[in-house]
Design a protein around this motif. Structure first.
Motif, PDB file in Angstrom:
ATOM      1  N   LEU A 144       0.859  -1.180   0.000  1.00  0.00           N
ATOM      2  CA  LEU A 144       0.000   0.000   0.000  1.00  0.00           C
ATOM      3  C   LEU A 144       0.898   1.232   0.000  1.00  0.00           C
ATOM      4  N   LEU A 145       0.954   1.936  -1.133  1.00  0.00           N
ATOM      5  CA  LEU A 145       1.908   3.031  -1.300  1.00  0.00           C
ATOM      6  C   LEU A 145       1.535   4.269  -0.502  1.00  0.00           C
ATOM      7  N   ASN A 146       0.238   4.618  -0.472  1.00  0.00           N
ATOM      8  CA  ASN A 146      -0.174   5.753   0.349  1.00  0.00           C
ATOM      9  C   ASN A 146      -0.519   5.225   1.741  1.00  0.00           C
ATOM     10  N   GLU A 147       0.499   5.150   2.578  1.00  0.00           N
ATOM     11  CA  GLU A 147       0.381   4.529   3.889  1.00  0.00           C
ATOM     12  C   GLU A 147      -0.583   5.294   4.786  1.00  0.00           C
ATOM     13  N   GLN A 148      -1.247   4.546   5.664  1.00  0.00           N
ATOM     14  CA  GLN A 148      -2.176   5.135   6.612  1.00  0.00           C
ATOM     15  C   GLN A 148      -1.559   5.101   8.005  1.00  0.00           C
ATOM     16  N   GLU A 149      -1.664   6.209   8.721  1.00  0.00           N
ATOM     17  CA  GLU A 149      -1.177   6.313  10.093  1.00  0.00           C
ATOM     18  C   GLU A 149       0.290   5.885  10.196  1.00  0.00           C
ATOM     19  N   ASN A 150       1.075   6.273   9.170  1.00  0.00           N
ATOM     20  CA  ASN A 150       2.519   6.012   9.162  1.00  0.00           C
ATOM     21  C   ASN A 150       2.870   4.532   9.229  1.00  0.00           C
ATOM     22  N   GLU A 151       1.942   3.663   8.818  1.00  0.00           N
ATOM     23  CA  GLU A 151       2.207   2.237   8.795  1.00  0.00           C
ATOM     24  C   GLU A 151       2.629   1.825   7.392  1.00  0.00           C
ATOM     25  N   ASN A 152       3.624   0.986   7.317  1.00  0.00           N
ATOM     26  CA  ASN A 152       4.034   0.423   6.032  1.00  0.00           C
ATOM     27  C   ASN A 152       3.238  -0.858   5.824  1.00  0.00           C
ATOM     28  N   ILE A 153       2.067  -0.734   5.213  1.00  0.00           N
ATOM     29  CA  ILE A 153       1.165  -1.870   5.053  1.00  0.00           C
ATOM     30  C   ILE A 153       1.529  -2.645   3.797  1.00  0.00           C
ATOM     31  N   TRP A 154       1.887  -3.903   3.979  1.00  0.00           N
ATOM     32  CA  TRP A 154       2.185  -4.736   2.832  1.00  0.00           C
ATOM     33  C   TRP A 154       1.641  -6.139   3.071  1.00  0.00           C
ATOM     34  N   GLU A 155       1.460  -6.860   1.989  1.00  0.00           N
ATOM     35  CA  GLU A 155       0.869  -8.182   2.052  1.00  0.00           C
ATOM     36  C   GLU A 155       1.604  -9.119   1.097  1.00  0.00           C
ATOM     37  N   TRP A 156       1.524 -10.394   1.383  1.00  0.00           N
ATOM     38  CA  TRP A 156       2.045 -11.372   0.460  1.00  0.00           C
ATOM     39  C   TRP A 156       1.096 -12.573   0.429  1.00  0.00           C
ATOM     40  N   GLY A 157       1.122 -13.276  -0.679  1.00  0.00           N
ATOM     41  CA  GLY A 157       0.269 -14.440  -0.822  1.00  0.00           C
ATOM     42  C   GLY A 157       0.906 -15.463  -1.736  1.00  0.00           C
ATOM     43  N   ALA A 158       0.548 -16.715  -1.547  1.00  0.00           N
ATOM     44  CA  ALA A 158       1.040 -17.804  -2.382  1.00  0.00           C
ATOM     45  C   ALA A 158      -0.080 -18.823  -2.555  1.00  0.00           C
ATOM     46  N   GLY A 159      -0.077 -19.496  -3.692  1.00  0.00           N
ATOM     47  CA  GLY A 159      -1.139 -20.456  -3.939  1.00  0.00           C
ATOM     48  C   GLY A 159      -0.723 -21.559  -4.890  1.00  0.00           C
ATOM     49  N   ALA A 160      -1.536 -22.620  -4.898  1.00  0.00           N
ATOM     50  CA  ALA A 160      -1.319 -23.752  -5.796  1.00  0.00           C
ATOM     51  C   ALA A 160      -2.663 -24.219  -6.340  1.00  0.00           C
ATOM     52  N   GLU A 161      -2.660 -24.566  -7.603  1.00  0.00           N
ATOM     53  CA  GLU A 161      -3.880 -25.057  -8.268  1.00  0.00           C
ATOM     54  C   GLU A 161      -3.564 -26.374  -8.968  1.00  0.00           C
ATOM     55  N   PHE A 162      -4.446 -27.352  -8.783  1.00  0.00           N
ATOM     56  CA  PHE A 162      -4.302 -28.655  -9.424  1.00  0.00           C
ATOM     57  C   PHE A 162      -5.505 -28.872 -10.341  1.00  0.00           C
ATOM     58  N   ARG A 163      -5.247 -29.009 -11.632  1.00  0.00           N
ATOM     59  CA  ARG A 163      -6.309 -29.147 -12.625  1.00  0.00           C
ATOM     60  C   ARG A 163      -6.410 -30.593 -13.102  1.00  0.00           C
ATOM     61  N   ILE A 164      -7.614 -31.094 -13.152  1.00  0.00           N
ATOM     62  CA  ILE A 164      -7.867 -32.462 -13.587  1.00  0.00           C
ATOM     63  C   ILE A 164      -8.694 -32.414 -14.866  1.00  0.00           C
ATOM     64  N   ILE A 165      -8.097 -32.832 -15.968  1.00  0.00           N
ATOM     65  CA  ILE A 165      -8.722 -32.864 -17.298  1.00  0.00           C
ATOM     66  C   ILE A 165      -9.333 -31.515 -17.676  1.00  0.00           C
ATOM     67  N   GLU A 166      -8.763 -30.424 -17.199  1.00  0.00           N
ATOM     68  CA  GLU A 166      -9.220 -29.067 -17.511  1.00  0.00           C
ATOM     69  C   GLU A 166     -10.694 -28.839 -17.181  1.00  0.00           C
ATOM     70  N   ILE A 167     -11.220 -29.690 -16.315  1.00  0.00           N
ATOM     71  CA  ILE A 167     -12.626 -29.547 -15.903  1.00  0.00           C
ATOM     72  C   ILE A 167     -12.721 -29.198 -14.427  1.00  0.00           C
ATOM     73  N   LEU A 168     -12.022 -29.943 -13.592  1.00  0.00           N
ATOM     74  CA  LEU A 168     -12.056 -29.715 -12.147  1.00  0.00           C
ATOM     75  C   LEU A 168     -10.733 -29.125 -11.685  1.00  0.00           C
ATOM     76  N   SER A 169     -10.808 -28.059 -10.872  1.00  0.00           N
ATOM     77  CA  SER A 169      -9.617 -27.426 -10.304  1.00  0.00           C
ATOM     78  C   SER A 169      -9.745 -27.369  -8.788  1.00  0.00           C
ATOM     79  N   LEU A 170      -8.688 -27.768  -8.097  1.00  0.00           N
ATOM     80  CA  LEU A 170      -8.629 -27.681  -6.640  1.00  0.00           C
ATOM     81  C   LEU A 170      -7.539 -26.678  -6.275  1.00  0.00           C
ATOM     82  N   ARG A 171      -7.839 -25.765  -5.342  1.00  0.00           N
ATOM     83  CA  ARG A 171      -6.920 -24.666  -5.037  1.00  0.00           C
ATOM     84  C   ARG A 171      -6.712 -24.507  -3.537  1.00  0.00           C
TER      85      ARG A 171
END
Length: 340
Positions: free
Chosen positions: A248-275
């Protein structure tokens, strides 16, 4: 009589001033309903992947994560509708709709609309709402490089007061093909970056503007697909791994707010996806009502693609940690693709 009249006038003036100051304070302190709208992730697939979608974006949901990804799709016409059930019954509603069209093999355009409404409650006495309308355009600059932009109008309302602002999102997406290429599988690496909500402040009163939340997102993804196909031409399996950093570039209350995320997706025959995924917000802030931290925890979901040529029907579900009021929230996305 004149003395009484003066006292009444004085009381009226004081009451009016108090009322205006109360509204002004409410606006200054809580006009973040426009920020709430822009902070909401769009699309159940991205949410289930831990909100790590800036380098994955390839189609209609790119409007939020990375508009460049809109040109990376080859699906003709796409329509989607996202619904987020009420966080507190009768208090908050959130809806999002989008339509995208592939102009040619190198470019695409989309029109979108999102809406959030807060109804009066014991902890939220004001009736307020926000909505945003936007147009996105993306183009393929080279064989592997895509660029895109979204221009949007954000409107916010608190009781009888309203305000508007214009903003833009810009993004880049770079794909490296055949990083892994064997007889059975083929892999790509995606690099993505986007800058969101660059534009005007939203002002209910002149000189009392609130900046829109301006985000920088950077991420990468690895997409692995089977070369083997079943009789219908669908790939037998696929695996997607993704990571994203968000600040978040325009910080609120002088806090350096940042986030991170990671994920994995498994596709079965391009029909069903589990995440499955994980998302974390820093610095960690305890949630008042439930003692949990904001936006931090495991995410999960699933997707279903049903090919009915020339259409493909899509359904996606996600569950993720909430950023206020309740511990978790769910999101549902319904889509229709028409064309290649």
């Amino acid at each position: 009589m004149k003395k009484l009249e003066m006292q009444l006038n004085k009381s009226t003036v004081i009451s009016t001033l108090v009322f205006l100051l109360a509204i002004s304070a409410s606006v200054c302190a809580q006009s973040s309903n426009s920020a709430v709208l822009l902070l909401q992730p769009l699309g159940a697939r991205g949410v289930a992947l831990g909100e790590s979608y800036v380098a994955v974006a390839d189609g209609i949901h790119s409007q939020y994560w990375n508009p460049a990804g809109l040109a990376a799709s080859s699906r003709g016409v796409q329509l989607t509708y996202t619904h987020r059930p009420e966080l507190v019954k009768g208090v908050l509603n959130y809806e999002y709709g989008n339509i995208a069209y592939q102009i040619n093999s190198r470019s695409a355009i989309s029109v979108n609309f999102s809406y959030v409404a807060f109804k009066p409650a014991s902890f939220q006495p004001d009736d307020r709402s926000s909505y945003a309308t936007g147009v996105s355009y993306a183009s393929k600059l080279t064989t592997n490089l895509f660029a895109g932009i979204t221009v949007k109008r954000v409107s916010s309302k608190i009781e009888q007061l309203s305000a508007h602002a214009f903003a833009a999102d810009i993004g880049l997406l770079y794909r490296i093909d055949n990083v892994l290429n064997t007889q059975t599988v083929q892999g790509q690496v995606h690099l993505g970056a986007s800058l969101s909500n660059v534009g005007q402040k939203i002002e209910f009163f002149a000189g009392q503007g609130e900046p829109l939340p301006r985000f920088l997102r950077i991420g990468f993804a690895f997409d692995l697909n089977s070369k083997s196909r079943i009789n219908t031409g669908l790939r037998r399996f696929g695996v997607l791994l993704s990571f994203e950093y968000q600040n978040l570039l325009n910080e609120q209350e002088n806090e350096n707010i940042w986030e991170w995320g990671a994920g994995a997706e498994f596709r079965i025959i391009e029909i069903l996806s589990l995440r499955i995924g994980y998302h974390e917000r820093l610095p960690k802030t305890k949630q008042t009502f439930i003692g949990k931290t904001f936006d931090t925890g495991m995410t999960y979901g699933a997707g279903l693609n049903i090919p009915i040529p020339p259409l493909t029907l899509q359904f996606d579900f996600a569950s993720a940690p909430q950023n206020g009021w309740v511990e978790r929230y769910e999101m549902f996305t319904f889509g229709v693709n028409w064309g290649s």
